[in-house]
Design an enzyme around this catalytic site. Structure first.
Site, PDB file in Angstrom:
ATOM      1  N   LYS A   1       0.729  -1.179   0.103  1.00 40.61           N
ATOM      2  CA  LYS A   1       0.009   0.148  -0.163  1.00 40.61           C
ATOM      3  C   LYS A   1       0.859   1.339   0.115  1.00 40.61           C
ATOM      4  O   LYS A   1       2.095   1.055   0.300  1.00 40.61           O
ATOM      5  CB  LYS A   1      -0.860  -0.174   1.316  1.00 40.61           C
ATOM      6  CG  LYS A   1      -2.279   0.900   1.146  1.00 40.61           C
ATOM      7  CD  LYS A   1      -3.065   0.329   0.611  1.00 40.61           C
ATOM      8  CE  LYS A   1      -4.464   0.866   0.189  1.00 40.61           C
ATOM      9  NZ  LYS A   1      -5.578   0.128  -0.190  1.00 40.61           N
TER      10      LYS A   1
ATOM     11  N   ASP B   1      -7.017   4.474  -4.299  1.00 39.84           N
ATOM     12  CA  ASP B   1      -7.679   4.326  -2.909  1.00 39.84           C
ATOM     13  C   ASP B   1      -8.454   5.618  -2.759  1.00 39.84           C
ATOM     14  O   ASP B   1      -8.671   6.427  -3.811  1.00 39.84           O
ATOM     15  CB  ASP B   1      -6.568   3.709  -2.104  1.00 39.84           C
ATOM     16  CG  ASP B   1      -7.331   3.119  -0.615  1.00 39.84           C
ATOM     17  OD1 ASP B   1      -7.829   2.185  -0.717  1.00 39.84           O
ATOM     18  OD2 ASP B   1      -7.534   3.948   0.181  1.00 39.84           O
TER      19      ASP B   1
END
Ligand code: NDP
Ligand code: 2IT
Length: 467
Positions: A129, A169
C-alpha cells in the site's frame, strides 16, 4: 475482547514496540491474531520459524519527499509512502491513498490487510500500500497533475509489472492513475501497462474495475444473505461515503431491488427516504467533484445532517464505505437495536474492533473488509491478466468473473470458519484462509531450513481454484 494465544501474545507485544504510535496498524494486526489461535492449536508449526513475525514486518518501506509547485507558484512539500509488505504470492499489489490523515501507521495497516485480502482472492498477488498526506480537495487539475508527476518521479524506481503494481484508493481515481502512468512512461520509455491498475478503458484499463469494489461488496453481502434465505429485495440499506466504493455499491444494491436511503462525505450525510438518486450523486461527485450537501439542495424531500451520525438511521443492511473506524461500538449498538441483519465492510477496517465483536455476538451477518471489498483488487488482477496478454474482455464476462471470485471468497471464508470451530464467523474464516495461503507460500519459498517446518501440509487445497 478475545485473549490472544500465549504464543501470539509476545509477538504482538513486539509489534507494539517496533511500531510505536501506529495505532491503526496495531488494530489490524490484533484483529488477525485474534483469529490465529485456532490455527496454531491445530498446526503448531505455523508459530515456528519466525513465520508470523515475518508476516508482520514489511519486506520494504519507502518514505520520500514529494515537492511540487502550486498554482500560486509556491513550492509545496508532501510526504510519499510505499510499504511493500509481502511478495510471497506475487508482486506487491495495493492502492495509493492521498489524504491529509495519511502517515506510516495508516499505510501499514492497509498494507497488512492487503496481504490477506489478496491471498483470499486466490490470485497471484502479494500485498502493499502507499500514498501521501497530500490533500487533493480544492486543488486544480494542474496541481493534481504536478503532484502526481512528482510522486511518480520517485516511486517509479520501485515499481514494475513483476515487482510492485499500485492502484487507486481514497483520493486516487482514474485521473490520478493517468497522470502517474504518463509520468512512469515518460521516465522509463516503456508502455508498461501492467505497472498500474485502474487505468482508463482506452489506455489499458479493464471493464468493471471502476465498479468492482462496490459491485463485489454487494455480491459478497448477497451471498451472506442467501445463507439465511434472504436477499436485497425490499431491504432498507444504509451506505456511508459517496466516493468510488459507495457509488457502485449503491448502483448494485438498487439493481438487486434494495433501497439505499443514505450516503455521506466527511462534512455530513443525507437521508433520502425515497431512495438515493444515483444519477444525481454521480453528477455531483464524479463530474463536478462537489459535496454531498449539494444533493440535499438539488433534490426535494432530502434531509441533510452536517452533524449527527449516519448509523442512527434505522436500516436492515449497513455498508460502511468511507474510511477506517467510522463505525464504533455505540453505533453498532444503535444499528442492532434498530434491527440490522447484515453489515458489509466496503471500506478497509471501517468498524472498530468493539463494533465488529458486537455485531457478531448479536448474530448479525458481519462481512470483514478484507473479504467483502476484495473485488476491487481482484479486478485489478484481471486487468493485469488482460495487460499481460494484450487482450480486453467484455463488461459482461468481466463482471461474471468478479461475481464468481466473490462467491469463491465467501465460500472459502465460510468453510474455513466452520473447519476452525467458528461457524458463521466470517472474520475468523477470512483471517485464517488468507493466512494459511500466505504462510504456505512463505514456507515454500524458505528463509531458514528446519525439518519441523516441513511436516504439515496445507489442509486447504480443496478450497482454492484449480489452475
Ligand atoms: P474515494 O476517495 O472515492 O471516496 C472516499 C469517500 O469517503 C468520500 O466520500 C470521502 O468524503 C469519505 N471519507 C474519506 N475520508 C473520510 C474521513 N476521514 N471521514 C469521513 N469521510 C471520509 O475513496 P474510495 O471510495 O475508493 O475508498 C473508500 C474506502 O474503500 C476506503 O476505506 C478504501 O481504502 C476502501 N477501498 C477502496 C477500494 C477501491 O478500489 N477504490 C478497494 C477496496 C477498499 P470526502 O470527499 O469528504 O473526503
Ligand atoms: O484496498 C484495496 O484493495 C484497494 N484500494 C484496491 C487495490 C488494487 O490494487 O486494486
Amino acid at each position: 475482547m478475545t485473549v490472544l494465544d500465549e504464543k501470539l501474545e509476545p509477538i504482538f507485544n513486539q509489534v507494539l514496540q517496533r511500531n510505536a504510535g501506529e495505532l491503526e496498524f496495531h488494530q489490524a494486526v490484533k484483529e488477525v491474531f485474534e483469529s490465529l489461535g485456532a490455527v496454531i492449536a491445530k498446526h503448531p508449526s505455523y508459530a515456528e520459524g519466525g513465520l508470523i513475525e515475518r508476516i508482520c514486518e514489511p519486506e520494504r518501506q519507502i518514505i520520500f519527499r514529494v515537492p511540487w509547485i502550486d498554482d500560486t507558484g509556491h513550492v509545496q512539500i508532501n510526504r510519499g509512502f510505499r510499504v511493500e509488505f509481502s511478495s510471497a504470492l506475487g508482486p506487491f499489489k495495493g492502492g495509493l491513498r492521498f489524504h491529509p490523515s495519511v502517515y506510516l501507521g495508516i499505510i501499514k495497516f492497509l498494507g497488512f490487510e492487503q496481504i490477506f485480502k489478496n491471498a483470499l482472492t486466490g490470485m497471484p498477488i502479494g500485498g502493499g500500500k502507499g500514498g501521501s498526506d497530500f490533500d487533493p480537495k480544492g486543488r486544480s487539475d494542474g496541481e493534481i497533475m504536478r503532484f502526481c508527476q512528482s510522486f511518480m518521479t520517485e516511486l517509479y524506481r520501485h515499481l514494475g509489472e513483476h515487482t510492485d503494481v499500485p492502484a487507486g484508493d481514497i483520493g486516487v481515481g482514474q485521473r490520478e492513475i493517468g497522470y502517474m502512468f504518463g509520468q512512469y512512461k515518460r521516465i522509463t520509455n516503456r508502455y508498461e501497462a501492467g505497472v498500474l491498475t485502474g487505468k482508463g478503458l482506452t489506455w489499458g484499463g479493464s471493464q468493471v474495475r471502476t465498479e468492482a469494489t462496490g459491485y463485489g461488496t454487494v455480491f459478497f453481502v448477497h451471498e451472506m444473505l442467501k445463507t439465511r434465505n434472504q436477499g436485497f429485495d425490499g431491504k432498507k440499506v444504509s451506505v456511508s461515503g459517496s466516493g468510488n466504493v459507495a457509488i457502485y455499491t449503491i448502483e448494485k444494491v438498487q439493481e438487486l431491488g434494495g433501497k439505499v436511503i443514505t450516503c455521506s462525505d466527511s462534512d455530513g450525510y443525507v437521508l433520502d427516504e425515497d431512495g438515493i438518486d444515483l444519477a444525481l450523486i454521480k453528477e455531483i461527485k464524479e463530474v463536478r467533484r462537489g459535496r454531498i450537501s449539494d444533493y440535499a439542495t438539488e433534490k426535494t424531500g432530502v434531509k441533510y445532517f452536517p452533524k449527527g451520525c449516519i448509523w442512527d438511521v434505522p436500516c436492515q443492511i449497513a455498508l460502511p464505505s468511507a474510511t477506517q473506524n467510522e463505525l464504533n461500538g455505540r453505533d453498532a449498538r444503535e444499528l442492532i437495536k434498530n434491527g440490522v441483519i447484515a453489515i458489509g465492510e466496503g471500506a478497509n477496517m471501517p468498524c472498530t474492533s468493539d463494533a465488529a465483536h458486537l455485531f457478531i455476538a448479536a448474530g448479525a451477518l458481519f462481512g470483514p473488509g478484507k473479504a467483502v471489498n476484495a473485488g476491487g483488487v481482484a479486478t485489478s488482477a484481471l486487468e493485469m491478466q488482460q495487460n499481460a496478454s494484450r487482450d480486453s474482455w467484455s463488461f459482461d464476462s468481466t463482471e461474471h468473473r468478479l461475481a464468481e471470485i466473490m462467491k469463491g471468497i465467501h465460500d472459502r471464508c465460510r468453510a474455513t470458519a466452520e473447519e476452525y470451530g467458528a461457524p458463521g464467523n466470517y472474520v475468523t474464516g477470512a483471517n485464517i484462509a488468507g493466512f494459511i495461503r500466505v504462510a504456505e507460500a512463505m514456507r515454500a519459498l524458505g528463509v531458514i531450513w528446519s525439518p519441523a517446518l516441513r511436516q504439515e501440509p496445507c489442509s486447504h487445497q480443496a478450497l482454492w481454484p484449480k489452475r
